[in-house]
Design an enzyme around this catalytic site. Structure first.
Site, PDB file in Angstrom:
ATOM      1  N   SER A  36       0.844  -1.200   0.000  1.00 22.00           N
ATOM      2  CA  SER A  36       0.000   0.000   0.000  1.00 22.00           C
ATOM      3  C   SER A  36       0.881   1.253   0.000  1.00 22.00           C
ATOM      4  CB  SER A  36      -0.879  -0.001   1.253  1.00 22.00           C
ATOM      5  OG  SER A  36      -0.040  -0.092   2.398  1.00 22.00           O
ATOM      6  N   GLY A  37       2.201   1.081  -0.030  1.00 25.29           N
ATOM      7  CA  GLY A  37       3.109   2.212   0.220  1.00 25.29           C
ATOM      8  C   GLY A  37       3.617   2.920  -1.022  1.00 25.29           C
ATOM      9  N   LEU A  39       6.850   3.254  -2.229  1.00 19.73           N
ATOM     10  CA  LEU A  39       7.814   2.589  -3.118  1.00 19.73           C
ATOM     11  C   LEU A  39       7.099   1.685  -4.129  1.00 19.73           C
ATOM     12  CD1 LEU A  39      10.929   2.152  -3.529  1.00 19.73           C
ATOM     13  CD2 LEU A  39      10.682   0.091  -2.170  1.00 19.73           C
ATOM     14  N   ARG A  68      -1.114  -4.038   5.787  1.00 18.98           N
ATOM     15  CA  ARG A  68      -2.151  -4.061   6.827  1.00 18.98           C
ATOM     16  C   ARG A  68      -3.471  -3.471   6.336  1.00 18.98           C
ATOM     17  NH1 ARG A  68       0.711  -0.420  11.169  1.00 18.98           N
ATOM     18  NH2 ARG A  68       0.583   0.804   9.264  1.00 18.98           N
ATOM     19  N   HIS A 248      24.424   4.515  -1.106  1.00 19.90           N
ATOM     20  CA  HIS A 248      24.726   5.082  -2.431  1.00 19.90           C
ATOM     21  C   HIS A 248      26.147   5.641  -2.533  1.00 19.90           C
ATOM     22  CE1 HIS A 248      20.512   4.698  -2.648  1.00 19.90           C
ATOM     23  NE2 HIS A 248      20.162   5.910  -2.314  1.00 19.90           N
ATOM     24  N   LYS A 348      20.402  17.744   1.513  1.00 17.24           N
ATOM     25  CA  LYS A 348      19.065  18.146   1.069  1.00 17.24           C
ATOM     26  C   LYS A 348      19.008  19.670   1.025  1.00 17.24           C
ATOM     27  CE  LYS A 348      16.526  14.175   2.776  1.00 17.24           C
ATOM     28  NZ  LYS A 348      16.166  13.668   1.453  1.00 17.24           N
ATOM     29  N   LYS A 353      19.284  19.468  -7.926  1.00 21.07           N
ATOM     30  CA  LYS A 353      19.380  18.011  -7.813  1.00 21.07           C
ATOM     31  C   LYS A 353      20.465  17.560  -8.784  1.00 21.07           C
ATOM     32  CE  LYS A 353      16.634  13.879  -8.940  1.00 21.07           C
ATOM     33  NZ  LYS A 353      16.701  13.080  -7.724  1.00 21.07           N
TER      34      LYS A 353
HETATM   35  N1  LIG Z   1       9.937   5.371  -1.232  1.00 19.12           N
HETATM   36  C1  LIG Z   1      11.124   5.342  -1.809  1.00 19.12           C
HETATM   37  O1  LIG Z   1      11.386   6.013  -2.817  1.00 19.12           O
HETATM   38  C2  LIG Z   1      12.219   4.462  -1.237  1.00 19.12           C
HETATM   39  C3  LIG Z   1      13.507   4.489  -1.838  1.00 19.12           C
HETATM   40  C4  LIG Z   1      14.499   3.637  -1.347  1.00 19.12           C
HETATM   41  C5  LIG Z   1      14.228   2.801  -0.278  1.00 19.12           C
HETATM   42  N2  LIG Z   1      12.992   2.821   0.302  1.00 19.12           N
HETATM   43  C6  LIG Z   1      12.742   1.888   1.408  1.00 19.12           C
HETATM   44  O2  LIG Z   1      11.696   1.019   1.029  1.00 19.12           O
HETATM   45  C7  LIG Z   1      10.885   0.719   2.147  1.00 19.12           C
HETATM   46  C8  LIG Z   1       9.449   1.122   1.836  1.00 19.12           C
HETATM   47  O3  LIG Z   1       9.411   2.494   1.555  1.00 19.12           O
HETATM   48  P1  LIG Z   1       8.031   3.288   1.358  1.00 19.12           P
HETATM   49  O4  LIG Z   1       8.421   4.697   1.052  1.00 19.12           O
HETATM   50  O5  LIG Z   1       7.125   2.584   0.429  1.00 19.12           O
HETATM   51  O6  LIG Z   1       7.438   3.235   2.829  1.00 19.12           O
HETATM   52  P2  LIG Z   1       6.019   3.693   3.356  1.00 19.12           P
HETATM   53  O7  LIG Z   1       5.159   4.164   2.237  1.00 19.12           O
HETATM   54  O8  LIG Z   1       6.250   4.619   4.497  1.00 19.12           O
HETATM   55  O9  LIG Z   1       5.487   2.333   3.987  1.00 19.12           O
HETATM   56  C9  LIG Z   1       5.136   1.205   3.213  1.00 19.12           C
HETATM   57  C10 LIG Z   1       3.965   0.509   3.864  1.00 19.12           C
HETATM   58  O10 LIG Z   1       4.355  -0.052   5.098  1.00 19.12           O
HETATM   59  C11 LIG Z   1       3.274   0.009   6.017  1.00 19.12           C
HETATM   60  N3  LIG Z   1       3.667   0.710   7.236  1.00 19.12           N
HETATM   61  C12 LIG Z   1       4.108   1.967   7.363  1.00 19.12           C
HETATM   62  N4  LIG Z   1       4.395   2.258   8.630  1.00 19.12           N
HETATM   63  C13 LIG Z   1       4.122   1.139   9.334  1.00 19.12           C
HETATM   64  C14 LIG Z   1       4.215   0.793  10.700  1.00 19.12           C
HETATM   65  N5  LIG Z   1       4.657   1.659  11.605  1.00 19.12           N
HETATM   66  N6  LIG Z   1       3.858  -0.446  11.077  1.00 19.12           N
HETATM   67  C15 LIG Z   1       3.419  -1.335  10.175  1.00 19.12           C
HETATM   68  N7  LIG Z   1       3.303  -1.051   8.850  1.00 19.12           N
HETATM   69  C16 LIG Z   1       3.655   0.163   8.446  1.00 19.12           C
HETATM   70  C17 LIG Z   1       2.172   0.800   5.356  1.00 19.12           C
HETATM   71  O11 LIG Z   1       1.219  -0.137   4.878  1.00 19.12           O
HETATM   72  P3  LIG Z   1       0.001  -0.624   5.757  1.00 19.12           P
HETATM   73  O12 LIG Z   1      -0.337   0.444   6.730  1.00 19.12           O
HETATM   74  O13 LIG Z   1      -1.073  -0.859   4.742  1.00 19.12           O
HETATM   75  O14 LIG Z   1       0.514  -1.869   6.374  1.00 19.12           O
HETATM   76  C18 LIG Z   1       2.818   1.440   4.169  1.00 19.12           C
HETATM   77  O15 LIG Z   1       1.972   1.544   3.069  1.00 19.12           O
HETATM   78  C19 LIG Z   1      11.489   1.467   3.332  1.00 19.12           C
HETATM   79  O16 LIG Z   1      12.340   0.613   4.023  1.00 19.12           O
HETATM   80  C20 LIG Z   1      12.274   2.581   2.664  1.00 19.12           C
HETATM   81  O17 LIG Z   1      13.340   2.998   3.469  1.00 19.12           O
HETATM   82  C21 LIG Z   1      11.986   3.621  -0.158  1.00 19.12           C
END
Ligand SMILES: NC(=O)c1ccc[n+]([C@@H]2O[C@H](COP(=O)([O-])OP(=O)(O)OC[C@H]3O[C@@H](n4cnc5c(N)ncnc54)[C@H](OP(=O)(O)O)[C@@H]3O)[C@@H](O)[C@H]2O)c1
Length: 499
Positions: A36-37, A39, A68, A248, A348, A353
């Site tokens: 749902s997130g 990434l 969830r 990186h 940042k 960029k």
């Molecule tokens: N976004 C990027 O561009 C990016 C880039 C590089 C690495 N990453 C890494 O990839 C991973 C996912 O990133 P994201 O940006 O997609 O994360 P996110 O949107 O913050 O979280 C992904 C999902 O995890 C669940 N979640 C969030 N907080 C939670 C909590 N406290 N307890 C349980 N579930 C929780 C939520 O789904 P539910 O509530 O539906 O369970 C959410 O949709 C992270 O480790 C991040 O560091 C992200």
């Protein structure tokens, strides 16, 4: 023209289209935790969809999203702009990460889809906040989903420090075998990052001068103009050193500085990388501020727009001391690089960029032109721009068209897009395909993490134990960081480039 995957001819019209990427012949499945997130929506599903559109996937595969959030399969499919043929292969099941029963339900769904599609491998992708990695791994293992046919993809950050990284590694090693584990750093999937290797090891003329006899110093910049955006919760617990340098920055440094591997296969390449990390001189902790500068953005103007200070961003503590900028100097203690400083900075809310690697050569030893003393002749440089406009530039002196013997620095610039006329594939497309094909070359190995934490963990501990001494230097948003970062390089008689 040869393609990057081997010696077959790569037709010009296939460049950048993924058509020359190898096909996946066997049915497979991918299970995304955290579906749902952000990434999943911005990177993973679009990358998988593009691979599908390029006809790289077999007819039979499945994508199972889990998180969830309660949603129907239909609602899940509606979240993405994808073709109906792709959409119908997408499924969703709710999971509670701490509840074993919920993983039993997930297992039933995985096994059902595996059977239906004849999938020979199943990939679990951890697209969730890092605190959830261990509970998910434990539960995958408890319900017996960690079969020989499974692979696991772990996103950065790989732990918060040496202890947590070690705990994560112990869990990974207990639940999966090393060949099933893919630790992803999407920078390594970028064409221009990989091109550093081709530039160095497929050309004779550059590698001959790639050492301390010819190179004065190296600068690597990873700059963002955006602030913390909606990721304050994550960033407040992470900070820039962990977010950018531990992964990186060190990966780019390794490509610039490593010795040539015997061949570009997973083990040889990663062996050389680890060898390079082991040669980095540990930072002298008693005078750490002379080697590493911490900064945090204050209010300022970026791209003509007024922006608030980091401490004024929503979700950030009013007295936060988390760093949004780091500049450092380091040395690599080996024969090739002895005495050559590497200046690295990332931050940042900088003016633009850009990710750039600049290799600056030594100044000429003597000027034969009476009008221009040698110290005024700027040295040659090779500059790799990794994003946003991928290019390689060679900077050299030319004669100015005037009666005197005056020279001027000129940049001969090769731009990927101008030459190949294509948009480069997204890093996640290449890396997801590598996971599906089981090729670990562009992923990190266990020992990569150990050595990188060994270098950075003492720095983090020193900062934590001496909060006043290391409180961040505030820099106005829209500038190239605090004055202390300029002083770091200027003490050595050098200057930061302005990319
Ligand atoms: N976004 C990027 O561009 C990016 C880039 C590089 C690495 N990453 C890494 O990839 C991973 C996912 O990133 P994201 O940006 O997609 O994360 P996110 O949107 O913050 O979280 C992904 C999902 O995890 C669940 N979640 C969030 N907080 C939670 C909590 N406290 N307890 C349980 N579930 C929780 C939520 O789904 P539910 O509530 O539906 O369970 C959410 O949709 C992270 O480790 C991040 O560091 C992200």
């Amino acid at each position: 023209m040869k393609c990057n995957l081997g010696l077959k001819k790569c037709p010009k019209d296939s460049l950048g289209t993924l058509k020359c990427f190898p096909k996946v012949r066997r049915p497979f499945g991918i299970v995304i935790f955290g579906a749902s997130g952000d990434l999943t929506k911005r990177k993973l599903v679009p990358a998988l969809h593009r691979l599908f559109e390029a006809e790289i996937f077999p007819d039979e595969f499945f994508l199972l999203g889990s998180a969830r959030t309660q949603m129907s399969e239909e609602n899940f499919r509606e979240r993405f702009e994808v073709q109906p043929e792709f959409s119908k292969r997408c499924h969703y099941t709710r999971v509670d990460y701490s509840d074993l029963t919920s993983f039993k339900t997930l297992k039933r769904k995985v096994m059902e889809l595996k059977k239906k599609t004849n999938a020979e491998s199943v990939i679990y992708y951890l697209a969730v906040p890092p605190d959830l990695y261990i509970p998910i791994l434990e539960n995958i293992s408890k319900v017996g989903l960690n079969h020989e046919w499974a692979r696991i993809v772990v996103e950065k950050p790989f732990g918060k420090d040496m202890d947590s990284a070690t705990k994560l590694e112990e869990t990974l090693q207990r639940t999966f075998k090393e060949h099933q584990i893919f630790r992803i750093d999407h920078y390594l999937g970028k064409e221009t990052v990989q091109n550093i290797l081709v530039f160095r090891f497929a050309n004779f003329i550059f590698e001959e001068v790639w050492n301390n006899k010819f190179i004065d110093h190296v600068q690597i910049t990873i700059a963002e103009d955006i602030g913390v955006e909606h990721r304050a919760g994550y960033f407040e617990n992470t900070g820039l050193l962990r977010d950018i340098f531990q992964n990186h920055m060190l990966q780019i440094l390794a490509l610039v500085a490593m010795e040539p591997p015997a061949s570009f296969d997973g083990e040889s390449f990663r062996n050389e990388r680890v060898k390079l990390f082991k040669s980095i001189r540990p930072f002298p902790l008693e005078k750490l501020e002379e080697w590493i500068v911490r900064g945090q953005y204050g209010r300022g103007t970026v791209n003509g727009k007024f922006v608030p200070a980091y401490r004024e961003e929503s979700g950030v503590a009013k007295d936060s001391t988390v760093e949004t900028f780091v500049a450092m100097k380091l040395f690599i203690d080996n024969w090739r690089w002895s005495g050559v400083p590497f200046y690295l900075r990332a931050g940042k809310r900088l003016p633009k960029k850009v990710t750039e690697v600049a290799v600056i050569f030594k100044k000429i030893p003597h000027s034969i032109f009476p009008e221009v003393p040698s110290e005024e002749i700027e040295p040659n440089a090779i500059v790799f721009t990794i994003q946003p406009d991928e290019s390689i530039a060679l900077e050299f002196q030319v004669k100015r068209p005037c009666p005197g013997m005056y020279s001027q620095l000129l940049s001969m610039n090769f731009k990927y897009e101008d030459f190949f006329g294509v948009k480069l594939p997204e890093a996640y497309e290449r890396l997801l395909l590598d996971v599906i094909l089981g090729d670990p070359t562009l992923f990190m190995r266990k020992d990569d993490l150990e050595v990188s934490w060994k270098l950075l963990d003492p720095v983090l501990k020193t900062w934590e134990n001496n909060p006043e001494r290391f409180s961040p230097h505030i820099y106005p948003a829209g500038t190239w960081g605090p004055k202390a970062a300029d002083e770091l390089i200027e003490r050595d008689g050098r200057k930061w480039r302005k990319p």
